[in-house]
Design a protein around this motif. Structure first.
Motif, PDB file in Angstrom:
ATOM      1  N   VAL A   1      14.388  22.093   7.619  1.00 61.95           N
ATOM      2  CA  VAL A   1      13.306  21.125   7.813  1.00 61.95           C
ATOM      3  C   VAL A   1      12.284  21.749   8.746  1.00 61.95           C
ATOM      4  CG1 VAL A   1      12.694  18.776   8.468  1.00 61.95           C
ATOM      5  CG2 VAL A   1      14.977  19.252   7.552  1.00 61.95           C
ATOM      6  N   ASP A   2      11.145  22.123   8.206  1.00 62.04           N
ATOM      7  CA  ASP A   2      10.062  22.665   9.018  1.00 62.04           C
ATOM      8  C   ASP A   2       9.178  21.519   9.502  1.00 62.04           C
ATOM      9  OD1 ASP A   2       8.516  24.484  10.318  1.00 62.04           O
ATOM     10  OD2 ASP A   2       7.580  25.333   8.524  1.00 62.04           O
ATOM     11  N   GLU A   3       8.589  21.688  10.683  1.00 60.85           N
ATOM     12  CA  GLU A   3       7.758  20.628  11.285  1.00 60.85           C
ATOM     13  C   GLU A   3       8.501  19.285  11.201  1.00 60.85           C
ATOM     14  OE1 GLU A   3       5.243  21.546  12.865  1.00 60.85           O
ATOM     15  OE2 GLU A   3       4.890  23.541  12.026  1.00 60.85           O
ATOM     16  N   ALA A   4       9.694  19.252  11.795  1.00 57.88           N
ATOM     17  CA  ALA A   4      10.588  18.102  11.640  1.00 57.88           C
ATOM     18  C   ALA A   4       9.987  16.812  12.172  1.00 57.88           C
ATOM     19  CB  ALA A   4      11.914  18.386  12.348  1.00 57.88           C
ATOM     20  N   ALA A   5       9.090  16.896  13.144  1.00 56.71           N
ATOM     21  CA  ALA A   5       8.503  15.671  13.696  1.00 56.71           C
ATOM     22  C   ALA A   5       7.686  14.916  12.655  1.00 56.71           C
ATOM     23  CB  ALA A   5       7.620  16.009  14.893  1.00 56.71           C
ATOM     24  N   GLU A   6       7.222  15.618  11.612  1.00 56.32           N
ATOM     25  CA  GLU A   6       6.429  14.975  10.568  1.00 56.32           C
ATOM     26  C   GLU A   6       7.271  14.047   9.696  1.00 56.32           C
ATOM     27  OE1 GLU A   6       3.146  15.233  10.068  1.00 56.32           O
ATOM     28  OE2 GLU A   6       2.817  16.621  11.735  1.00 56.32           O
ATOM     29  N   VAL A   7       8.562  14.297   9.588  1.00 55.22           N
ATOM     30  CA  VAL A   7       9.428  13.500   8.707  1.00 55.22           C
ATOM     31  C   VAL A   7      10.585  12.879   9.484  1.00 55.22           C
ATOM     32  CG1 VAL A   7       8.833  14.799   6.622  1.00 55.22           C
ATOM     33  CG2 VAL A   7      10.704  15.595   8.071  1.00 55.22           C
ATOM     34  N   LEU A   8      10.416  12.733  10.775  1.00 53.10           N
ATOM     35  CA  LEU A   8      11.493  12.223  11.613  1.00 53.10           C
ATOM     36  C   LEU A   8      11.877  10.804  11.215  1.00 53.10           C
ATOM     37  CD1 LEU A   8      13.092  13.401  13.966  1.00 53.10           C
ATOM     38  CD2 LEU A   8      11.522  12.238  15.522  1.00 53.10           C
TER      39      LEU A   8
ATOM     40  N   MET B   1       0.360  10.580   5.243  1.00 50.94           N
ATOM     41  CA  MET B   1       1.176   9.381   5.085  1.00 50.94           C
ATOM     42  C   MET B   1       2.117   9.511   3.885  1.00 50.94           C
ATOM     43  SD  MET B   1       0.033   5.380   4.840  1.00 50.94           S
ATOM     44  CE  MET B   1      -0.609   5.437   6.514  1.00 50.94           C
ATOM     45  N   VAL B   2       1.587   9.997   2.767  1.00 45.97           N
ATOM     46  CA  VAL B   2       2.425  10.177   1.582  1.00 45.97           C
ATOM     47  C   VAL B   2       3.466  11.268   1.827  1.00 45.97           C
ATOM     48  CG1 VAL B   2       2.423  10.926  -0.823  1.00 45.97           C
ATOM     49  CG2 VAL B   2       0.711   9.301  -0.025  1.00 45.97           C
ATOM     50  N   GLY B   3       3.047  12.359   2.454  1.00 51.43           N
ATOM     51  CA  GLY B   3       3.986  13.440   2.741  1.00 51.43           C
ATOM     52  C   GLY B   3       5.135  12.977   3.617  1.00 51.43           C
TER      53      GLY B   3
ATOM     54  N   ASP C   1       2.841  18.614   1.197  1.00 49.01           N
ATOM     55  CA  ASP C   1       1.374  18.557   1.216  1.00 49.01           C
ATOM     56  C   ASP C   1       0.870  17.557   2.259  1.00 49.01           C
ATOM     57  OD1 ASP C   1      -1.128  19.372   0.393  1.00 49.01           O
ATOM     58  OD2 ASP C   1      -1.273  17.935  -1.237  1.00 49.01           O
ATOM     59  N   SER C   2       1.503  17.567   3.438  1.00 50.83           N
ATOM     60  CA  SER C   2       1.123  16.623   4.489  1.00 50.83           C
ATOM     61  C   SER C   2      -0.251  16.912   5.070  1.00 50.83           C
ATOM     62  CB  SER C   2       2.160  16.651   5.616  1.00 50.83           C
ATOM     63  OG  SER C   2       3.395  16.154   5.159  1.00 50.83           O
ATOM     64  N   LEU C   3      -0.743  18.128   4.905  1.00 52.89           N
ATOM     65  CA  LEU C   3      -2.064  18.444   5.434  1.00 52.89           C
ATOM     66  C   LEU C   3      -3.138  17.663   4.691  1.00 52.89           C
ATOM     67  CD1 LEU C   3      -3.405  20.266   7.550  1.00 52.89           C
ATOM     68  CD2 LEU C   3      -3.729  21.979   5.765  1.00 52.89           C
ATOM     69  N   SER C   4      -2.960  17.454   3.384  1.00 53.08           N
ATOM     70  CA  SER C   4      -3.939  16.698   2.603  1.00 53.08           C
ATOM     71  C   SER C   4      -3.722  15.197   2.711  1.00 53.08           C
ATOM     72  CB  SER C   4      -3.861  17.127   1.126  1.00 53.08           C
ATOM     73  OG  SER C   4      -4.088  18.505   0.982  1.00 53.08           O
ATOM     74  N   ASP C   5      -2.478  14.769   2.687  1.00 49.69           N
ATOM     75  CA  ASP C   5      -2.164  13.335   2.726  1.00 49.69           C
ATOM     76  C   ASP C   5      -0.936  13.138   3.602  1.00 49.69           C
ATOM     77  OD1 ASP C   5      -1.849  10.653   2.279  1.00 49.69           O
ATOM     78  OD2 ASP C   5      -2.159  10.771   0.120  1.00 49.69           O
TER      79      ASP C   5
ATOM     80  N   PRO D   1       0.809  -1.233   0.000  1.00 49.21           N
ATOM     81  CA  PRO D   1       0.000   0.000   0.000  1.00 49.21           C
ATOM     82  C   PRO D   1       0.835   1.273   0.000  1.00 49.21           C
ATOM     83  CG  PRO D   1      -0.879  -1.588   1.555  1.00 49.21           C
ATOM     84  CD  PRO D   1       0.437  -2.134   1.096  1.00 49.21           C
ATOM     85  N   ILE D   2       1.959   1.267   0.711  1.00 46.71           N
ATOM     86  CA  ILE D   2       2.813   2.456   0.742  1.00 46.71           C
ATOM     87  C   ILE D   2       3.415   2.712  -0.633  1.00 46.71           C
ATOM     88  CG2 ILE D   2       4.866   3.478   1.792  1.00 46.71           C
ATOM     89  CD1 ILE D   2       4.305   1.796   4.273  1.00 46.71           C
ATOM     90  N   LEU D   3       3.930   1.643  -1.254  1.00 41.65           N
ATOM     91  CA  LEU D   3       4.469   1.805  -2.607  1.00 41.65           C
ATOM     92  C   LEU D   3       3.382   2.206  -3.585  1.00 41.65           C
ATOM     93  CD1 LEU D   3       6.954  -1.210  -2.876  1.00 41.65           C
ATOM     94  CD2 LEU D   3       7.506   1.222  -2.696  1.00 41.65           C
ATOM     95  N   GLY D   4       2.172   1.679  -3.375  1.00 40.56           N
ATOM     96  CA  GLY D   4       1.070   2.048  -4.263  1.00 40.56           C
ATOM     97  C   GLY D   4       0.750   3.529  -4.187  1.00 40.56           C
ATOM     98  N   MET D   5       0.787   4.096  -2.986  1.00 44.16           N
ATOM     99  CA  MET D   5       0.508   5.530  -2.845  1.00 44.16           C
ATOM    100  C   MET D   5       1.621   6.384  -3.449  1.00 44.16           C
ATOM    101  SD  MET D   5      -1.224   5.833   0.936  1.00 44.16           S
ATOM    102  CE  MET D   5       0.057   4.901   1.765  1.00 44.16           C
ATOM    103  N   LEU D   6       2.868   5.916  -3.365  1.00 46.27           N
ATOM    104  CA  LEU D   6       3.987   6.686  -3.900  1.00 46.27           C
ATOM    105  C   LEU D   6       4.149   6.539  -5.404  1.00 46.27           C
ATOM    106  CD1 LEU D   6       6.680   5.983  -1.136  1.00 46.27           C
ATOM    107  CD2 LEU D   6       5.386   8.084  -1.491  1.00 46.27           C
TER     108      LEU D   6
END
Length: 619
Positions: free
Chosen positions: A471-478, A432-434, A426-430, A381-386
């Motif tokens: 890196v803004d909002e670093a916890a999102e991509v930690l 997991m993908v972001g 675009d983490s606000l919309s998606d 599923p992760i690869l499918g979204m990417l």
């Protein structure tokens, strides 16, 4: 031990001003009486002169204290128009003085004493209703001046903390603009995709006269986005497997699934490399989802024909022969051909020329299909979204596609060409993908840093320009690669700026306070805007040395003697004491106005500063 320097109350009423008004009134009275009194004029003029002198003296004493009280109103928001002249000045300041951090002063014991006195007094300034924060904090110093940080110290990484709206993005504007003007490569990772930050970065490139340096990636605007292969840079196939498997959840009972997925991806990547094909997210997904049969046939063909030219003809004849009844019959001709290649490899090639890369594919091909499907069910599923929709071309670009006119790049090219790259996730919309895109990007940058450290820095390229990573909002991509960049990236000339809202964000993502502390301690510099979290406030101020503050205690009393009731005695005493306190009170971090911050720089400097809002020049 009490200091020998005199201690003066900073926030008492300005008595000298009342005295000056009284002396001024007396002067005018003396001058007026001289017109109506028969007494000699010289006496009145002498009196008026003395009164005038005392008025000037008291005004001179009152003015500094009046200005001190007036500074408690703070500073209004400052705007800085970025015109060519201002850009040239910023460039010169960066070369001569270092990184400009705004206007302010170094917070020392005397400023802490003033703040401590004011909070204990009854003269606390009222807070303005139309603005946030306590503006009096910036008024603890008599003067403010431009603050600079040497560029050699910037490479020790900086963490920025602040609640939403406190000014983190505006601070990034200032730091990014200076990095652009220095001609250094800049990479910005913004999970929320702030349009102002992107437009300000683009404007900085235009003002520097190099509009072509700016590039933008944003999944929400695929037509305007550049294409980039985040799997382009690696030294070993296991690196790509680790990156992709790292996108899977690692908590709970997911460890076996993650390990199997890493093994499967590694086998697929090795297969593509054997076939001379650069792996992309789309190709890896195809190799895992549709089975490895076709890829295995191609890889075995390459390996076997390399050692025996007649291998393909021999395998084709073997594939036409019927399989024994006691063996499972192949479900397709491709599977039958794959089995023939496997038998040929094991009989003819493997004894003399074993190839571990192709053997990984064979193991994956022979694995139980039902179990295989269950083990990679979390990864697909992760690869499918990417690789779905517009992301297929954005993250797995085909450079040979002449019909796609969007720029195609890679992280190595961004560094070598000194580009300014803005990644809006675009983490606000998606979310997991972001998050997945951000982690893949950081992993690719970590590979670039390792390559740069191992080779470029050892080949005499000491003048290579630093890489500025924001890196803004670093916890999102930690991810572990971000930690690697913080604790090992300095040798590759990486300058990392990591922004978050509270330190608890890292603890929530990493799962433990020790892991969060390890991440935080890799940043030598800390810039704190307004933050409401008590633990964050305490963490910042606890690292500062304690100081001793002075104060007065006044005592008065009256006593009488029972034998002489008409007599009494009184006493009045004043005592100066000291008390240990914080150099900067932690509760004030929750009252900082917008665009004002406290910076704890490596080496012990504590700055109180404010930053401007960068605007477009007025024509």
């Amino acid at each position: 031990m009490l200091s020998d320097q005199p201690y003066l109350q900073s926030w008492r009423p300005v008595y000298e001003l009342s005295s000056a008004v009284l002396w001024f009134t007396s002067m005018n009275t003396a001058l007026c009486l001289s017109f109506f009194s028969p007494l000699p004029l010289s006496g009145f003029l002498a009196t008026a002169s003395v009164c005038a002198g005392m008025t000037v003296l008291r005004l001179g004493q009152a003015l500094p204290r009046w200005q001190q009280h007036r500074r408690l109103k703070g500073q209004s928001l400052s705007f800085l128009a970025l015109n060519p002249q201002q850009c040239l000045k910023l460039q010169q300041d960066n070369e001569q003085k270092g990184l400009w951090l705004g206007w302010g002063f170094e917070w020392q014991r005397e400023h802490g004493q003033k703040a401590w006195d004011l909070m204990k007094s009854d003269n606390m300034p009222a807070k303005l209703q139309n603005s946030m924060g306590a503006h009096w904090i910036h008024g603890m110093a008599d003067h403010e001046q431009p603050l600079f940080q040497p560029l050699e110290q910037v490479q020790m990484h900086t963490m920025v903390i602040g609640v939403p709206g406190s000014g983190k993005t505006r601070l990034f504007d200032l730091l990014v603009t200076q990095a652009v003007l220095r001609g250094e490569p800049v990479i910005i990772i913004d999970p929320k995709g702030d349009h102002d930050l992107a437009s300000h970065t683009q404007r900085s490139c235009e003002l520097s006269g190099q509009r072509q340096r700016f590039m933008k990636f944003h999944p929400g605007f695929p037509a305007e986005s550049v294409r980039i292969n985040l799997l382009q840079h690696f030294n070993r196939s296991s690196e790509l497997a680790s990156r992709i498997a790292g996108l899977m959840p690692s908590s709970g009972n997911n460890a076996p699934f993650q390990a199997f997925a890493q093994k499967a991806v590694d086998a697929v990547v090795q297969g593509y490399l054997l076939c001379g094909q650069r792996p992309t997210l789309v190709l890896i997904r195809q190799g895992l989802e549709s089975g490895v049969t076709k890829l295995l046939i191609r890889a075995l063909t390459m390996v076997c024909t390399q050692h025996q030219a007649q291998a393909e003809k021999a395998v084709a004849q073997q594939a036409k022969q019927p399989q024994p009844k006691n063996q499972r019959q192949p479900s397709s001709k491709s599977e039958q051909l794959a089995k023939a290649w496997i038998n040929y490899y094991r009989d003819e090639i493997m004894p003399e020329h074993p190839c571990t890369d192709v053997e990984g594919l064979i193991s994956l091909f022979e694995h139980d299909r039902a179990h295989y499907s269950k083990m990679i069910a979390t990864l697909l599923p992760i690869l499918g979204m990417l690789t779905g929709g517009a992301l297929a071309d954005l993250l797995s670009p085909d450079p040979t596609n002449i019909n796609d006119h969007r720029p195609c790049t890679q992280t190595t090219a961004l560094v070598e060409q000194q580009k300014v790259m803005y990644f809006g996730l675009d983490s606000l919309s998606d979310p997991m993908v972001g998050k997945s895109i951000g982690q893949l990007l950081l992993a690719d940058l970590a590979a670039v840093a390792g390559d740069r450290y191992n080779y470029s820095m050892q080949e005499g390229e000491k003048q290579a320009k630093p890489i500025n990573l924001f890196v803004d909002e670093a916890a999102e991509v930690l991810c572990p690669q971000l930690l690697s960049l913080l604790n090992k990236g300095r040798g590759a000339k990486f300058r990392c700026y990591v922004a978050t809202q509270t330190l608890a964000d890292f603890e929530a993502q990493l799962g433990s306070e020790a892991a969060a502390q390890q991440f935080i301690d890799n940043c030598n510099h800390l810039i704190c805007l307004r933050t409401q979290n008590p633990e964050t406030q305490k963490f910042i101020t606890d690292k500062l040395p304690p100081v001793r503050y002075r104060y007065f205690i006044r005592n008065q009393g009256v006593s009488t003697d029972a034998n002489r009731p008409m007599e009494f005695t009184g006493n009045l005493s004043e005592q100066q004491l000291e008390e240990t306190g914080d150099l900067f009170p932690p509760q004030l971090l929750g009252e900082l106005p917008n665009l004002e911050y406290i910076a704890r720089l490596g080496g012990g400097r504590l700055l109180k500063a404010r930053i401007p809002i960068l605007t477009e020049p007025q024509h």
